[in-house]
Design a protein around this motif. Structure first.
Motif, mmCIF file in Angstrom:
data_model
loop_
_atom_site.group_PDB
_atom_site.id
_atom_site.type_symbol
_atom_site.label_atom_id
_atom_site.label_comp_id
_atom_site.label_asym_id
_atom_site.label_seq_id
_atom_site.Cartn_x
_atom_site.Cartn_y
_atom_site.Cartn_z
ATOM 1 N N ASP A 187 0.854 -1.178 0.000
ATOM 2 C CA ASP A 187 0.000 0.000 0.000
ATOM 3 C C ASP A 187 0.896 1.235 0.000
ATOM 4 O O ASP A 187 1.962 1.239 0.623
ATOM 5 N N PRO A 188 0.486 2.296 -0.695
ATOM 6 C CA PRO A 188 1.346 3.488 -0.754
ATOM 7 C C PRO A 188 1.478 4.244 0.556
ATOM 8 O O PRO A 188 2.429 5.022 0.716
ATOM 9 N N ASP A 189 0.559 4.026 1.479
ATOM 10 C CA ASP A 189 0.654 4.727 2.757
ATOM 11 C C ASP A 189 1.664 4.018 3.657
ATOM 12 O O ASP A 189 1.521 2.811 3.922
ATOM 13 N N PRO A 190 2.680 4.709 4.160
ATOM 14 C CA PRO A 190 3.727 4.045 4.965
ATOM 15 C C PRO A 190 3.188 3.329 6.194
ATOM 16 O O PRO A 190 3.679 2.259 6.557
ATOM 17 N N GLN A 191 2.184 3.902 6.847
ATOM 18 C CA GLN A 191 1.636 3.287 8.058
ATOM 19 C C GLN A 191 0.961 1.962 7.731
ATOM 20 O O GLN A 191 1.120 0.972 8.451
ATOM 21 N N VAL A 192 0.206 1.949 6.631
ATOM 22 C CA VAL A 192 -0.450 0.715 6.212
ATOM 23 C C VAL A 192 0.593 -0.286 5.716
ATOM 24 O O VAL A 192 0.514 -1.484 6.021
ATOM 25 N N ALA A 193 1.553 0.207 4.964
ATOM 26 C CA ALA A 193 2.594 -0.671 4.419
ATOM 27 C C ALA A 193 3.357 -1.390 5.521
ATOM 28 O O ALA A 193 3.697 -2.577 5.395
ATOM 29 N N GLU A 194 3.616 -0.695 6.629
ATOM 30 C CA GLU A 194 4.350 -1.319 7.725
ATOM 31 C C GLU A 194 3.543 -2.448 8.357
ATOM 32 O O GLU A 194 4.081 -3.516 8.691
ATOM 33 N N ALA A 195 2.234 -2.240 8.514
ATOM 34 C CA ALA A 195 1.387 -3.301 9.065
ATOM 35 C C ALA A 195 1.383 -4.508 8.135
ATOM 36 O O ALA A 195 1.462 -5.659 8.582
ATOM 37 N N TYR A 196 1.290 -4.271 6.833
ATOM 38 C CA TYR A 196 1.288 -5.368 5.880
ATOM 39 C C TYR A 196 2.628 -6.098 5.881
ATOM 40 O O TYR A 196 2.681 -7.321 5.712
#
Length: 906
Positions: A422-431
């Protein structure tokens, strides 16, 4: 003392003169009671006749006007003089021999076609209405009222529609909001006198509701084009609930928003109505697509800009449509995912259910980006998978293969979306954290598979129920041909189990094709030849024996085995302009003398070199259109769809490049020992490398140059070939095969509940087996139907009515139920019980797939089964069972079931 006479309005004078001339009055002049002022052009042209307006402050001025009148010209004398002051001599020249009053309501009657009377409530509204009707008389005239009386509603609706340039039928909340998007039309209203604007607004409030006041206030304040953005924010600023900080921010925002409504302080009702109308406009416009969607997005961005200007961006997460709201919801979902990711072992159900709830808010957002929502769904599915217990390792290679087909292939499909990120860093970290947890378990499975693969290959054991790629022609295709059916063997080079799950959904989704499985059990798969490359595995598939080679070798062996068959490679399938398939291909598919057509499609294998297969949705109507074309042209054939091997995707910076003397990406000759990420495989099924190769089982390992994806190794994603058998409705077309159950595992399709016990995943089989890594069980058709974990089994589904607890047992024992059973189309009590218990357990709702799995109904029959259940339980037309608008979710009306069948509430 008489009231002062006002200045005559040009439109009112003109209407009065039109009425005078229409009566064919032969008088030279008409005198109108008005101040003797006329600042505009004095000569009027009415129906081809000249009429001159002359201010007459004195009797002498009136005499002079009559004396100087040109031939054929009529006069309008504007005077404050009375009849007595003018005298009989002058009155003799005037129409009616008197000074006429300009009664605005007389003009109103005239303008509406000479109606007999006026609604008294219209007159009580005020003289501004009559003046406005005269001042804004449209070129085509006012619409005639339906009766002889001009009603208040007809007059005000006609006036409002003209002033707003709207059809009268659109003077409602949605019409006003749409009108606010047109600055040109707003400008006319903004220039109206205050009394007219107030009066029209009051009328609109009566017909359009609370939304009218804020809309018209914003227009008059010069912010009309922002009505929709302001409405979208109103739903957040006037919302109830929230913490103290949010309430304070909203209160400040409301104050800062007042100047945009001209200082108006909106009531809760006005703000709510404006919000509902603006949101409805946005939904409607979004759904229109194209340029309309772009306009909706512009409004959303403007709302966010205003939110930033008034300092309320923290409240946007509550919006169901603003893009920032979607991002905030997605971040909240990511926080829930991060909490649910297990530090070690299995995920906690309670944390996963919270992630599911957060996902629901993401899905509910109307501006949600479909790709990002789908990735979030996959994340929840993987969390549910992580709540399952891993169980002991598979006992046999067949068990390991079935685990890939029935469980881990679905995991692979989900984690590919997660890997795309995901392009959002916060979401990307969870993924990233979730992907790492999934990879840890999947790596254990990959190693277990590779170990069993090496053992079984070296042992040269008989396959038993294990289906190998070189056996497909003998054990799958030939029995179908022997049964009198023609076959289309579709070979999708490089298709993994994950890709096949998508393709199967695409192929069977319309209902034109029915999937078959051995004995109607869960899907099985095929073991590729080694190494898992096209040269070895596809040649073995099309030869029907262990062999390596290119297209020439494949064709020679295939033609020798099936002299009347046709083998079509990629180049053969290509057609000229305007044609989906070559005429020769169509002729072969339609020819009853060609029992077997084999078509090789390289779309997926080509993608491994030139695109990103990890983010591609493999569908017959999208990415692999030739499959859809072939299926559409092969309705008279049984379809055997499989690949020659699967693939793994490039892991980017996580990739590990190991040294190798060869240039192959995922295999190397066994010239040196295998390291921790590899396994040495030796035996007759190893067709390259002199019969002994080293294969990596870790998916991130490669030897050769970087590509989008790879194959050749011992990971189950490469070595397990998916197998789909499809027929055009005849589920008995293949001996030993019948209609397939729902293929997806429970965790893929069913939400988790907090009190749910973690399901077991030891399984690929529904029973424990002694460890036999070498020998497999024998069978005549050589494919045993083994139950997938979590799938409802006949034994469970056949629970008798007497032992079914609670409400369902009472239903099955009721007299009315016995009366409604249809002996011509019986629905077994056991199946009714299974369906209803599934609905009851799911809070009176369940998807069709879940019902099919729990009630042991073949996937293609579940819609008909639910229809039969609906008829059975629908007493006197009352729908106890209904299907959602999505066409997938079934609802049970529990209260109605109890009432209609006279059951005790439970």
């Amino acid at each position: 003392m008489s009231a002062p006479i006002g200045v005559a309005q040009p439109d009112a004078v003109r209407r009065k003169v039109e009425a005078w001339l229409a009566k064919d009055d032969q008088a030279e002049a008409i005198a109108l009671a008005a101040r003797p002022e006329w600042p505009v052009e004095p000569l009027l042209k009415i129906d081809g006749r000249s009429v001159r307006v002359v201010p007459c402050p004195t009797p002498l001025a009136a005499r002079a006007a009559l004396h100087d009148r040109a031939d054929g010209e009529r006069l309008v004398l504007l005077t404050e003089l009375t009849d007595a002051e003018l005298g009989d001599g002058l009155l003799a020249h005037l129409s009616g021999q008197r000074v006429r009053k300009i009664d605005p309501w007389d003009l109103v009657r005239q303008m509406f076609g000479g109606v007999a009377d006026l609604d008294p409530t219209l007159v009580r509204v005020g003289g501004w209405v009559a003046d406005a009707l005269s001042d804004h008389f449209p070129p085509g005239g006012w619409p005639a009222p339906p009766g002889a009386i001009l009603t208040r509603d007809h007059a005000l609706r006609s006036l409002s529609a003209e002033l707003l340039d709207l059809p009268p039928g659109e003077l409602d909340d949605s019409g006003l909001v749409q009108w606010s998007t047109d600055a040109r039309r707003q400008r006319r209203f903004a220039l109206l006198p205050k009394n007219v604007a107030d009066g029209v607004t009051a009328y609109l409030s009566a017909v359009a509701g609370h939304v009218a006041v804020p809309v018209m206030a914003a227009v008059r304040a010069g912010h009309g084009v922002d009505v929709i953005p302001l409405g979208l924010l109103a739903g957040l600023l006037w919302a109830e609930g929230g913490g103290q900080a949010a309430q304070m921010e909203a209160a400040v925002g409301r104050t800062r928003l007042e100047p945009r409504f001209g200082g108006l302080r909106l009531t809760v009702q006005q703000a709510g109505a404006l919000h509902q109308a603006a949101e409805a406009w946005a939904y409607r416009t979004f759904d229109s697509g194209g340029d309309a969607r772009d306009e909706a997005l512009r409004m959303l961005r403007r709302a966010e800009a205003i939110a930033a200007e008034i300092g309320v961006t923290e409240l946007l997460g509550a919006s169901a449509i603003l893009p920032s709201g979607f991002i905030q919801r997605l971040r909240a979902f990511a926080d829930a995912v991060r909490i649910a990711v297990p530090a070690g072992g299995s995920a906690l159900p309670a944390a996963v259910t919270r992630a599911q709830s957060a996902l629901a808010t993401v899905e509910a957002h109307r501006a949600a980006e479909p790709r990002r929502v789908e990735a979030a769904r996959m994340a929840v599915r993987l969390l549910r998978w992580l709540t399952t217990t891993d169980g002991p390792p598979p006992a046999t290679l067949l068990d390991a293969l079935h685990r890939q087909v029935r469980q881990d292939g679905w995991v692979d499909r989900a984690r590919l979306d997660l890997f795309a990120g995901d392009p959002d860093p916060q979401v990307a970290e969870a993924y990233r954290l979730l992907h790492r947890a999934v990879d840890a378990r999947r790596s254990r499975h990959d190693r277990q598979f590779a170990t069993l693969l090496a053992e079984a290959t070296a042992a040269e054991a008989e396959p038993g129920a294990l289906l190998r790629v070189e056996d497909v022609l003998d054990r799958v295709v030939q029995p179908i041909l022997d049964h009198g059916h023609r076959v289309l063997l579709l070979v999708l080079d490089g298709m993994s189990v994950a890709a096949a799950t998508e393709l199967a959904e695409s192929a069977t989704g319309s209902g034109a094709w029915v999937e078959l499985t051995p004995e109607g059990g869960p899907r099985t798969g095929v073991l590729a030849a080694l190494p898992t490359v096209t040269e070895a595995s596809r040649c073995a598939l099309l030869s029907g024996r262990l062999a390596a080679g290119g297209q020439q070798a494949e064709r020679k062996a295939f033609d020798a085995r099936f002299p009347a068959g046709r083998l079509l490679h990629k180049a053969t399938l290509r057609a000229g302009a305007g044609a989906a398939l070559e005429p020769a291909v169509l002729a072969a598919l339609e020819d009853p003398a060609v029992p077997l057509v084999a078509a090789v499609v390289n779309t997926i294998d080509d993608a491994l070199d030139r695109s990103d297969p990890g983010t591609t949705v493999w569908g017959k109507d999208t990415t692999i259109t030739v499959v859809g074309d072939l299926l559409a042209s092969a309705a008279g054939r049984v379809i055997v769809l499989l690949s020659d091997h699967g693939h793994v995707v490039d892991r980017g910076p996580e990739s590990v490049t190991l040294p190798s003397a060869s240039s192959e990406n995922r295999w190397r000759p066994a010239t040196g020992p295998a390291d921790e990420a590899e396994v040495t495989v030796t035996g007759s099924r190893v067709l390259l490398g002199g019969g002994s190769v080293v294969l990596p089982w870790r998916e991130e390992v490669r030897y050769g140059p970087r590509k989008a994806g790879y194959h050749g190794g011992a990971a189950p994603a490469e070595a397990v070939i998916p197998l789909l058998v499809l027929t055009a409705g005849d589920e008995h077309a293949v001996p030993g095969w019948t209609g397939a159950p729902v293929a997806s595992p429970d965790w893929w399709r069913e939400p988790l509940t907090e009190n749910a016990a973690p399901p077991s995943r030891s399984g690929v089989s529904g029973r424990r087996q002694p460890r036999r890594a070498v020998e497999q069980a024998d069978s005549l058709f050589d494919i045993t139907a083994i139950a997938a974990p979590g799938t409802a089994q006949p034994a469970a589904a056949s629970e008798s009515a007497a032992t079914t607890p609670g409400l369902v047992a009472a239903l099955l024992a009721s007299e009315r139920y016995a009366q409604r059973r249809d002996p011509r189309v019986p629905l077994a009590d056991e199946r009714v019980a299974a369906l209803l218990n599934t609905l009851l357990a799911g809070g009176d709702r369940a998807t069709l797939d879940t019902l099919a799995a729990r009630a042991n109904v073949p996937a293609h029959r579940i819609s008909g089964t639910v229809t039969a259940l609906r008829r059975l339980l629908q007493v006197e037309g009352y729908p106890v069972i209904t299907l959602d608008a999505d066409g997938r979710t079934v609802h049970l009306n529990r209260a109605l079931l109890v009432e209609q069948f006279g059951l005790e509430p439970r």
